[in-house]
Design a protein around this motif. Structure first.
Motif, mmCIF file in Angstrom:
data_model
loop_
_atom_site.group_PDB
_atom_site.id
_atom_site.type_symbol
_atom_site.label_atom_id
_atom_site.label_comp_id
_atom_site.label_asym_id
_atom_site.label_seq_id
_atom_site.Cartn_x
_atom_site.Cartn_y
_atom_site.Cartn_z
ATOM 1 N N ILE A 23 1.018 -1.084 0.009
ATOM 2 C CA ILE A 23 -0.117 0.159 -0.303
ATOM 3 C C ILE A 23 0.473 1.445 0.144
ATOM 4 C CG2 ILE A 23 -1.284 1.052 0.968
ATOM 5 C CD1 ILE A 23 -2.751 -1.502 2.505
ATOM 6 N N PHE A 35 -5.013 3.075 -4.413
ATOM 7 C CA PHE A 35 -5.025 1.385 -4.243
ATOM 8 C C PHE A 35 -5.286 0.602 -5.934
ATOM 9 C CE2 PHE A 35 -6.344 3.059 -0.201
ATOM 10 C CZ PHE A 35 -5.571 2.175 0.454
ATOM 11 N N VAL A 37 -7.660 1.580 -8.218
ATOM 12 C CA VAL A 37 -9.219 1.149 -8.776
ATOM 13 C C VAL A 37 -9.339 1.197 -10.167
ATOM 14 C CG1 VAL A 37 -11.143 1.953 -7.681
ATOM 15 C CG2 VAL A 37 -9.977 1.840 -6.290
ATOM 16 N N PHE A 71 -8.491 0.240 2.690
ATOM 17 C CA PHE A 71 -9.427 0.830 1.383
ATOM 18 C C PHE A 71 -10.522 1.853 1.850
ATOM 19 C CE2 PHE A 71 -12.834 0.854 -1.355
ATOM 20 C CZ PHE A 71 -12.332 1.806 -2.239
ATOM 21 N N ARG A 75 -11.240 5.940 1.878
ATOM 22 C CA ARG A 75 -11.985 6.156 0.715
ATOM 23 C C ARG A 75 -13.278 7.114 2.187
ATOM 24 N NH1 ARG A 75 -17.748 2.854 -1.322
ATOM 25 N NH2 ARG A 75 -18.098 4.568 -2.242
ATOM 26 N N ILE A 83 -12.393 8.664 -4.058
ATOM 27 C CA ILE A 83 -12.116 7.650 -4.066
ATOM 28 C C ILE A 83 -13.484 7.234 -4.088
ATOM 29 C CG2 ILE A 83 -11.930 5.303 -3.809
ATOM 30 C CD1 ILE A 83 -9.289 5.718 -1.733
#
Length: 438
Positions: A23, A35, A37, A71, A75, A83
């Motif tokens: 991370i 992350f 995404v 995560f 967020r 995010i």
């Protein structure tokens, strides 16, 4: 599911550290999308998958939890990261991949531990067998040695020491140490020597027994240090000591078991020059190692030997080891009991000798020869029910071919006792026909 047993603290530490480092690295590479995404490939999932393959399912679940919690926390707590969506497909696929990899890793870790256990067991048995053969050769070489007009063999002396070790639970008591020291001095030619007990690699400076003039022990002596560190006999030689080094002793020999546990040391301060040779020291080393294995066996099977005093200490200790292997690694072993009822005692002994000759390399046996009947108990390491049944068929075929006894002349009955995850004592009592009264 298979959970990898006996995980160490280092495993859990790495299970935490690997996803944390992943991370942190992602934050450095992509601070706006740490992350990944929106990445074309979910690189971050390599962290829990790596843990799963290396350490199994349980640490993988921990790594997975750290990733998911990180995560969610990012967020909710770091709005600057923007995010806004949860990549459900990524997370579901990553979780499934990690769990599958964890199941695969745990299964192979368990198989590897089983293989290592079987290999270690075979290695220890080979070392013990080698020492036994060496002792047998020495016993035959000195078969007619006479002490106070009575022939005494090395095997007789070792048998008496084994019996005393079983009585005292493997402890190196003063009288037992004295007998062991006199036995080694007789075969090694020592004039001044002492035996010291060792606990946790720390030598007790008070000797358990000595011959010749007593002497103080220097635990920092170079030969003692070498013996303790290298786990082998150290002796004084012109080419073994460097300039400025000096030892007050001639020989320091370890009382070392097959699984590398140091129970004591023999320190020799004086001996004839001609006895200071490798063959003589090998004899003493093997003799001490042989007794060390008997002591370790008596310690590991102390409870069994109290209930079954006639059970051989090594047989009992091996049963305890295999019961532990069954509990921890699900490695099944068996005890096969053959009960022989025959009037002719000499023929009964011949049958028992013949049965002993049919054992496999790792097998061991225990004979119980009563007036009415005899029991021949065979320990089959890592042998399940099918192996025990095959062993019984082979024995029955051998008995029919060699002795051909009719039912009116002799009766044979067999029983198989599986060494499972339960108590080794109850299994041995059942195999020996003794009711455990605890």
């Amino acid at each position: 599911m298979h959970l990898a047993p006996s995980l160490k603290a280092r495993v859990w530490a790495e299970a935490v550290a690997i996803p944390v480092i992943a991370i942190a690295a992602a934050f450095v590479v992509s601070p706006r999308d740490p992350f990944l995404v929106n990445a074309t490939f979910p690189w971050l999932w390599f962290a829990p998958v790596l843990v799963a393959l290396r350490y199994g399912l349980a640490p993988a679940v921990l790594s997975l939890a750290i990733l998911v919690v990180s995560f969610v926390a990012a967020r909710l707590g770091l709005p600057a990261l923007h995010i806004h969506r949860l990549a459900q497909g990524q997370f579901l696929g990553g979780i499934m991949l990690t769990l599958l990899a964890g199941e695969y890793g745990s299964l192979w870790i368990l198989r590897l531990r089983r293989s290592e256990q079987m290999s270690a067991y075979a290695t220890q048995q080979l070392e013990a067998l080698t020492r036994t053969l060496h002792m047998t050769r020495l016993s035959h070489d000195r078969l007619e040695q006479t002490i106070i007009g009575k022939p005494v063999t090395l095997r007789d002396s070792l048998h008496e020491l084994r019996q005393e070790l079983a009585i005292h639970g493997g402890a190196l008591t003063g009288p037992l140490a004295a007998r062991l020291l006199h036995l080694t001095a007789y075969h090694g030619g020592f004039e001044q020597a002492a035996l010291y007990a060792v606990s946790g690699d720390v030598i007790d400076p008070n000797s358990r027994a000595h011959i010749g003039a007593p002497f103080a022990l220097d635990c920092d002596d170079i030969l003692i240090t070498r013996c303790r560190e290298k786990r082998r006999t150290a002796y004084w030689a012109a080419n073994s000591l460097q300039d400025g080094q000096y030892s007050a002793y001639l020989v320091v020999a370890p009382i070392l078991t097959s699984d590398d546990i140091l129970l004591g040391v023999l320190v020799v301060a004086a001996m004839p020059f001609l006895f200071l040779n490798e063959e003589n020291l090998l004899t003493v080393s093997v003799l001490l190692a042989y007794v060390a294995d008997d002591a370790k066996a008596a310690q590991g099977a102390e409870e069994i030997l109290r209930t079954l005093p006639h059970c051989p200490p090594r047989f009992a200790a091996e049963t305890v080891k295999l019961a532990r292997a069954s509990r921890e690694l699900d490695l099944a072993s068996s005890l096969v009991t053959i009960t022989i009822t025959i009037a002719d005692r000499a023929l009964r002994e011949a049958i028992l000798d013949d049965l002993a000759a049919l054992m496999r390399g790792l097998d061991d046996n225990w004979r119980i020869n009563d007036a009415a009947a005899a029991r021949f108990i065979t320990l089959l390491p890592f042998g399940a029910q099918s192996v025990a049944e095959g062993y019984i068929d082979r024995l029955q075929t051998r008995l029919d071919e060699k002795f051909g006894l009719k039912p009116a002349e002799a009766t044979f009955s067999t029983a198989i006792h599986e060494i499972g995850a339960g108590d080794a004592l109850s299994v041995l009592c059942a195999a020996a026909g003794v009711h455990d009264g605890r």
